[in-house]
Design a protein around this motif. Sequence first.
Motif, mmCIF file in Angstrom:
data_model
loop_
_atom_site.group_PDB
_atom_site.id
_atom_site.type_symbol
_atom_site.label_atom_id
_atom_site.label_comp_id
_atom_site.label_asym_id
_atom_site.label_seq_id
_atom_site.Cartn_x
_atom_site.Cartn_y
_atom_site.Cartn_z
ATOM 1 N N GLY A 266 0.812 -1.222 0.000
ATOM 2 C CA GLY A 266 0.000 0.000 0.000
ATOM 3 C C GLY A 266 0.839 1.263 0.000
ATOM 4 O O GLY A 266 1.743 1.422 0.824
ATOM 5 N N LYS A 267 0.551 2.182 -0.918
ATOM 6 C CA LYS A 267 1.248 3.482 -0.955
ATOM 7 C C LYS A 267 0.928 4.246 0.324
ATOM 8 O O LYS A 267 -0.230 4.513 0.627
ATOM 9 C CB LYS A 267 0.800 4.288 -2.184
ATOM 10 N N GLY A 268 1.968 4.617 1.057
ATOM 11 C CA GLY A 268 1.778 5.291 2.339
ATOM 12 C C GLY A 268 2.411 6.664 2.369
ATOM 13 O O GLY A 268 3.245 6.962 3.232
ATOM 14 N N PHE A 271 1.576 12.681 3.451
ATOM 15 C CA PHE A 271 1.155 13.941 2.844
ATOM 16 C C PHE A 271 1.969 14.143 1.571
ATOM 17 O O PHE A 271 3.190 13.998 1.579
ATOM 18 C CB PHE A 271 1.327 15.156 3.774
ATOM 19 N N ASP A 272 1.258 14.474 0.487
ATOM 20 C CA ASP A 272 1.925 14.664 -0.801
ATOM 21 C C ASP A 272 1.821 16.127 -1.229
ATOM 22 O O ASP A 272 0.835 16.548 -1.825
ATOM 23 C CB ASP A 272 1.280 13.746 -1.856
ATOM 24 N N SER A 273 2.865 16.898 -0.896
ATOM 25 C CA SER A 273 2.885 18.306 -1.311
ATOM 26 C C SER A 273 3.303 18.413 -2.779
ATOM 27 O O SER A 273 3.180 19.472 -3.390
ATOM 28 C CB SER A 273 3.890 19.081 -0.460
ATOM 29 N N PHE A 289 -4.864 12.229 2.038
ATOM 30 C CA PHE A 289 -5.440 10.933 1.651
ATOM 31 C C PHE A 289 -4.470 10.080 0.838
ATOM 32 O O PHE A 289 -4.840 9.008 0.366
ATOM 33 C CB PHE A 289 -6.726 11.135 0.837
ATOM 34 N N ASP A 290 -3.242 10.575 0.649
ATOM 35 C CA ASP A 290 -2.321 9.865 -0.231
ATOM 36 C C ASP A 290 -1.738 8.604 0.425
ATOM 37 O O ASP A 290 -0.881 7.940 -0.153
ATOM 38 C CB ASP A 290 -1.201 10.807 -0.696
ATOM 39 N N MET A 291 -2.231 8.303 1.636
ATOM 40 C CA MET A 291 -1.827 7.039 2.285
ATOM 41 C C MET A 291 -3.007 6.069 2.342
ATOM 42 O O MET A 291 -3.003 5.120 3.115
ATOM 43 C CB MET A 291 -1.258 7.285 3.690
ATOM 44 N N SER A 350 5.505 12.640 -8.889
ATOM 45 C CA SER A 350 5.190 11.236 -9.205
ATOM 46 C C SER A 350 5.982 10.360 -8.243
ATOM 47 O O SER A 350 6.792 9.520 -8.645
ATOM 48 C CB SER A 350 5.544 10.924 -10.650
ATOM 49 N N GLU A 351 5.733 10.602 -6.955
ATOM 50 C CA GLU A 351 6.541 9.967 -5.908
ATOM 51 C C GLU A 351 6.033 8.590 -5.519
ATOM 52 O O GLU A 351 6.796 7.765 -5.025
ATOM 53 C CB GLU A 351 6.566 10.874 -4.665
ATOM 54 N N GLY A 352 4.732 8.351 -5.763
ATOM 55 C CA GLY A 352 4.136 7.086 -5.317
ATOM 56 C C GLY A 352 4.865 5.888 -5.899
ATOM 57 O O GLY A 352 5.283 4.975 -5.181
ATOM 58 N N ALA A 375 -2.767 1.985 -4.575
ATOM 59 C CA ALA A 375 -2.143 3.303 -4.496
ATOM 60 C C ALA A 375 -3.035 4.405 -5.061
ATOM 61 O O ALA A 375 -3.673 4.228 -6.099
ATOM 62 C CB ALA A 375 -0.822 3.286 -5.267
ATOM 63 N N THR A 376 -3.057 5.534 -4.373
ATOM 64 C CA THR A 376 -3.645 6.754 -4.950
ATOM 65 C C THR A 376 -2.577 7.311 -5.883
ATOM 66 O O THR A 376 -1.901 8.271 -5.553
ATOM 67 C CB THR A 376 -3.950 7.764 -3.828
ATOM 68 N N LEU A 377 -2.450 6.676 -7.065
ATOM 69 C CA LEU A 377 -1.249 6.930 -7.860
ATOM 70 C C LEU A 377 -1.348 8.124 -8.791
ATOM 71 O O LEU A 377 -0.417 8.906 -8.894
ATOM 72 C CB LEU A 377 -0.859 5.673 -8.656
HETATM 73 ZN ZN ZN Z 1 1.031 10.989 -4.352
#
Ligand code: ZN
Length: 496
Positions: A266-268, A271-273, A289-291, A350-352, A375-377
Motif C-alpha cells: 500500500g502506498k503510504g 502527505f503529498d505536497s 489521503f495519499d496514504m 510522481s513519488e508514489g 495506491a492513490t497513484l
Molecule cells: Zn502521491
Amino acid sequence: MQFGLTRARPARQRGDCIVVGVYEGGTLSPSAKELDLAAGGALGDVVARGDMQGVLGTTLLLHDVAGLASTRILLVGLGDENRLSESRYREALCAAARVLATIDAGTVTLCLHQLPIKGRDNAWKLEQAVLALTEALYVFDALKSKPPKAGRTLEKVLFHLESPSRTVACEAAIERGEAIAEGVTLARDLGNLPGNICTPSYLAGRARKLGRQHGFTVRILDRRDIKRLGMGGLLAVARGSREPPVLIVMEYGGGARKALPIVLVGKGITFDSGGVCIKPAPELDEMKFDMCGAASVFGALHAAALMKLPINVVGIVPAAENMPGGNAIKPGDIVTTLSGQTVEVLDTDSEGRVVLCDALTYAEKYTPAAVIDVATLTGAIVTALGDVASGLFSNNDALAREITEAGSRAWDRAWHMPLWDEYQDTLRSNFADFPNIGARDPDAITGACFLSRFTRAYPWAHLDIAGTASKSGEDKGATGRPVALLAHFLEARART
Ligand code: ZN
Ligand code: BES
Ligand code: ZN
C-alpha cells in the motif's frame, strides 16, 4: 452496532422502527403490504395521498400506526420496480440510514434485503446491507473538541427473514459483512487523520497495535534499515521531510506454514505536497489521503484476521512524507532502486511509484502467490474512471479476472486497463535506466508500466484508487475502498 436476524412477522415486530420499501408509482413491497394489511390499509392511504411516491432515496417516517407493534415505520422509495439494481439498493439503504441516524431509535428491523435484485442472493443483500449501513452511519469526530450528537445511536439492526431462507448462510453473510465493515472503518479512520498526526511513524505504531490485536508479526524497518538494504527510491522521496520514512511489514499467518502468501503493498505517502514540483494550493489538504492505499492494506488485514481466513497474507507499506526542502530530491536527480535499476526523477510529484517500486522488489523475498499493490497513484485515473471504479492493471489476466470478480461481489468495483508494450515505450531516459514519468499523456497507464518493471518475478496487479479512496466537497473523507474488494479476493483465495 449489532446485526442479527428475526423471523417474527413484521407487524408483530417490536422496536423503535421498521424499514420497508415502496416502489415508484406507489406499489408496496411485500413486507410493506403485510404491514399495510395489519394496519387496516394505513400505508396504502399514505401512498394514495401522495406523500410517498416511491422515488428512489426519498423517505417518510410514520409514528404509532394502529395495528403495528413497532413505534415507527420508515417508508423508503425504491424507484422503478424493474430497475432495482445493486447501486440503487445501496442508495435506498443509505437513505434509510440517514433518517435512522437522526431519530431516537435503538432497535430497528430492516426488510429492504427481501427485494429481488437480478443475480444476487439473500446472503449478498444482507452483507451489502451491513456494509452500507455501517458506512452511512460512520462519523469521524475524534478531533472535534465537542463531538456533535444527533439522536440515539443505533444499537441493534435486525433483518427480517422469510421462512424458507437458510439461517446459516444468512448468519455467515452478516458476520462477513461485519468483519469487512470493521476493515473499512479502520481504513477510513486512518485516511481521515490529518498529516500532522498520521505520519509514517504513526502508521508504524498502528501496525504494531494491529499485530498485537490479532497476534501477527509486525516488523518496522527504519531509515537505517532502508538505507542498508538499498531502497534508494523510498529514501529519495523522504529526503525533503523532517518525518523519517519507514517500511512496515505485517505478516498474517492464517494459512499452512509453507503456503505461499498473498502480498498486499500500500502506498503510504502521509502527505503529498508534490515536493519541489509543488502542487497548487486548492484542495491540497486532500493530499493527506495519499496514504489510503496503505490504509486499505491495514483494513484488509484487519478484516482477514477477523474472518480468521485460512490464508497467509503479508502487508507491506512504504511510508514517507513528500515535501520540498533544502535536502529534497530535485527534478533530474537519479536514484538507484532496490532492484538495482536506476530512475531519473523527472517529476517529484510522481513519488508514489518511486516508493512502491522498492516495496515491490522487497516482496520478492516471500515468493508470493500474487502481489497486489494499492495506491492513490494518478490524477489521470480520476479523469478516466471517476469515483466509480478503481483502475486495475496486471501482468496476469487470470489474476485480473479474479480481482474484477471480487470487486463485483464486494460491490467495490475495479476496471481492467491495458498494459500493452506500446505504452512502455514512453518511459525513456537519456541518463538513467528510465524516468519516473512518461513522455506522453496516459499517466495512469505509464504509472502502471513503471511499476511493472519491478514485478516480473510474480503474478502482480496494481489498483489505482486515486478516484475511489476519498471524496471531495461536502462529503469530504476517506471511503475505505478497496478494503471490501481485497477482503473478497482473500476470502475467495482462502477457499481454493
Ligand atoms: Zn502521491
Ligand atoms: N498523489 C497523487 C495522485 C492523486 C491525484 C491522488 C489526485 C488523488 C487525487 C500523485 O502522487 C501525483 O501527484 N500524481 C501526479 C503525477 C503527474 C505529476 C505526472 C498527477 O497525477 O497529477
Ligand atoms: Zn504526487
